[in-house]
Design a protein around this motif. Structure first.
Motif, PDB file in Angstrom:
ATOM      1  N   PRO A 299     -15.878  11.308   8.949  1.00 50.22           N
ATOM      2  CA  PRO A 299     -15.762  10.034   8.225  1.00 50.22           C
ATOM      3  C   PRO A 299     -16.376   8.828   8.924  1.00 50.22           C
ATOM      4  O   PRO A 299     -17.117   8.058   8.296  1.00 50.22           O
ATOM      5  CB  PRO A 299     -14.239   9.876   8.063  1.00 50.22           C
ATOM      6  N   ALA A 300     -16.073   8.658  10.212  1.00 47.04           N
ATOM      7  CA  ALA A 300     -16.604   7.489  10.915  1.00 47.04           C
ATOM      8  C   ALA A 300     -18.128   7.509  10.958  1.00 47.04           C
ATOM      9  O   ALA A 300     -18.790   6.478  10.788  1.00 47.04           O
ATOM     10  CB  ALA A 300     -16.027   7.413  12.327  1.00 47.04           C
ATOM     11  N   ALA A 301     -18.693   8.697  11.172  1.00 47.91           N
ATOM     12  CA  ALA A 301     -20.154   8.815  11.213  1.00 47.91           C
ATOM     13  C   ALA A 301     -20.769   8.512   9.854  1.00 47.91           C
ATOM     14  O   ALA A 301     -21.808   7.844   9.762  1.00 47.91           O
ATOM     15  CB  ALA A 301     -20.546  10.223  11.674  1.00 47.91           C
ATOM     16  N   GLN A 302     -20.129   8.990   8.783  1.00 47.12           N
ATOM     17  CA  GLN A 302     -20.652   8.744   7.443  1.00 47.12           C
ATOM     18  C   GLN A 302     -20.544   7.269   7.068  1.00 47.12           C
ATOM     19  O   GLN A 302     -21.452   6.710   6.444  1.00 47.12           O
ATOM     20  CB  GLN A 302     -19.890   9.607   6.427  1.00 47.12           C
ATOM     21  N   LEU A 303     -19.433   6.639   7.448  1.00 46.82           N
ATOM     22  CA  LEU A 303     -19.288   5.212   7.171  1.00 46.82           C
ATOM     23  C   LEU A 303     -20.309   4.405   7.960  1.00 46.82           C
ATOM     24  O   LEU A 303     -20.924   3.469   7.432  1.00 46.82           O
ATOM     25  CB  LEU A 303     -17.864   4.757   7.509  1.00 46.82           C
ATOM     26  N   SER A 304     -20.513   4.774   9.211  1.00 45.84           N
ATOM     27  CA  SER A 304     -21.522   4.078  10.020  1.00 45.84           C
ATOM     28  C   SER A 304     -22.907   4.235   9.414  1.00 45.84           C
ATOM     29  O   SER A 304     -23.700   3.280   9.388  1.00 45.84           O
ATOM     30  CB  SER A 304     -21.501   4.616  11.448  1.00 45.84           C
ATOM     31  N   ARG A 305     -23.205   5.414   8.939  1.00 50.30           N
ATOM     32  CA  ARG A 305     -24.506   5.649   8.296  1.00 50.30           C
ATOM     33  C   ARG A 305     -24.674   4.733   7.087  1.00 50.30           C
ATOM     34  O   ARG A 305     -25.732   4.114   6.902  1.00 50.30           O
ATOM     35  CB  ARG A 305     -24.626   7.110   7.884  1.00 50.30           C
ATOM     36  N   ALA A 306     -23.634   4.634   6.279  1.00 45.71           N
ATOM     37  CA  ALA A 306     -23.696   3.791   5.087  1.00 45.71           C
ATOM     38  C   ALA A 306     -23.901   2.331   5.470  1.00 45.71           C
ATOM     39  O   ALA A 306     -24.737   1.625   4.885  1.00 45.71           O
ATOM     40  CB  ALA A 306     -22.409   3.948   4.271  1.00 45.71           C
ATOM     41  N   ARG A 307     -23.168   1.868   6.462  1.00 48.37           N
ATOM     42  CA  ARG A 307     -23.294   0.478   6.880  1.00 48.37           C
ATOM     43  C   ARG A 307     -24.666   0.208   7.498  1.00 48.37           C
ATOM     44  O   ARG A 307     -25.263  -0.860   7.290  1.00 48.37           O
ATOM     45  CB  ARG A 307     -22.180   0.136   7.874  1.00 48.37           C
ATOM     46  N   ARG A 308     -25.171   1.179   8.245  1.00 51.77           N
ATOM     47  CA  ARG A 308     -26.492   1.018   8.859  1.00 51.77           C
ATOM     48  C   ARG A 308     -27.576   0.889   7.785  1.00 51.77           C
ATOM     49  O   ARG A 308     -28.472   0.034   7.890  1.00 51.77           O
ATOM     50  CB  ARG A 308     -26.784   2.202   9.776  1.00 51.77           C
ATOM     51  N   ILE A 309     -27.502   1.718   6.761  1.00 52.69           N
ATOM     52  CA  ILE A 309     -28.470   1.650   5.670  1.00 52.69           C
ATOM     53  C   ILE A 309     -28.434   0.284   4.982  1.00 52.69           C
ATOM     54  O   ILE A 309     -29.467  -0.250   4.562  1.00 52.69           O
ATOM     55  CB  ILE A 309     -28.211   2.774   4.642  1.00 52.69           C
TER      56      ILE A 309
END
Length: 318
Positions: A299-309
């Protein structure tokens, strides 16, 4: 709801910015129930908040004897509701683990729900707890007209709850989950039910998100092209309609609806609507929820990916 600045750390606690609830959770973990009584008692007249708070508190009390002690020492409607919630969670956990005690725990949970309903007849929450138990059984009740797949399920219990509260959020999510494939349902039935329930809700209702929940549930990471589903016009227009009709009202919420915002942000991002996704991610920060991100990885990695995009700072930065 008051937005908070992001200071480099995601906050995963389900209480989010409900300070009273967060404090009550701390008290419950310490074995004290007075604060839990207070935060549940003050929700009379707000059935959504009552359901939300009681469920989170029950998840904190599930592994202790606090609920049993509370109802023995102070048999109030709040204590009965907490006991029903805790007993229901225990029954579901036991069933999921194929525990030999599952049947006995389910009987205890159903009795607790009946007791809580009798003590607070106008509160739909004990009935919603019973609806959560529905996935442990198979129902033959026919769906109303308007559903292509005509799925059978616990329609009578669901309709009873709707007579108390026509748009109860948790009731709709519990009912939809009955049709998930992992509970013995099917992808088509879940989509059908989600679409049917969403369309009968007001345009500015969070229930409009139900199709997005069903879509995440049906996602199969093993199928490479499944990620492109959200780009289809049907799903892109669904996400944008929710953004236009529901999202503007979130600022007026008493507390941040983190899970609903996360589903919307995810759907918008997957549909290549980066501008809109960014606004939703900002509205929910610094709070985070495991779903829907955990359906796609850590979850944390996926949320970070979304925020980075979306050009937003991620955990560990500011």
């Amino acid at each position: 709801m008051t937005a908070e600045s992001f200071e480099g750390q995601y906050v995963w606690h389900p209480a989010a910015d409900d300070r009273s609830l967060a404090n009550a959770c701390l008290e419950v973990r310490a074995g004290r129930y007075r604060s839990a009584h207070e935060v549940i008692a003050e929700t009379y007249g707000d059935v959504e908040l009552r359901a939300h708070r009681s469920l989170i508190l029950a998840s904190e009390a599930c592994d202790s004897d606090l609920a049993e002690c509370w109802i023995a020492e102070d048999p109030t409607p709040e204590a009965a509701l907490m006991w029903a919630r805790v007993a229901t969670l225990r029954a579901l956990h036991a069933a999921d683990k194929c525990d030999d005690r599952a049947s006995a725990l389910e009987r205890i949970a159903r009795a607790a729900c009946v007791r809580a309903s009798a003590m607070a007849p106008r509160d739909p929450t004990p009935w919603v707890a019973q609806l959560a138990l529905a996935r442990l059984h198979t129902f033959s009740e026919r769906a109303p007209n308007g559903l292509l797949t005509a799925p059978v399920g616990p329609w009578k219990l669901f309709m009873h709850i709707l007579r108390i509260d026509p748009f109860h959020r948790e009731a709709h999510h519990r009912f939809l989950s009955y049709f998930f494939s992992r509970h013995g349902g099917s992808v088509n039935a879940a989509w059908d039910v989600a679409g049917f329930l969403a369309q009968r809700a007001p345009a500015n209702s969070p229930l409009r998100l139900l199709p997005l929940v069903a879509l995440v549930e049906s996602h199969k990471p093993s199928e490479p092209l499944s990620y492109r589903t959200w780009e289809q016009p049907q799903w892109r227009s669904t996400a944008l309609a929710i953004y236009q009709n529901w999202f503007p009202y979130v600022a007026d919420y008493r507390f941040t609806p983190v899970v609903d915002l996360a589903y919307l942000a995810h759907a918008l991002l997957m549909a290549q609507c980066t501008f809109e996704a960014r606004a939703v991610l900002v509205a929910m920060e610094p709070y985070a929820s495991c779903m829907p991100w955990s359906a796609f990885g850590e979850p944390a990695a996926q949320l970070s990916r979304a925020r980075r995009i979306c050009g937003l700072p991620i955990q560990g930065t500011s």
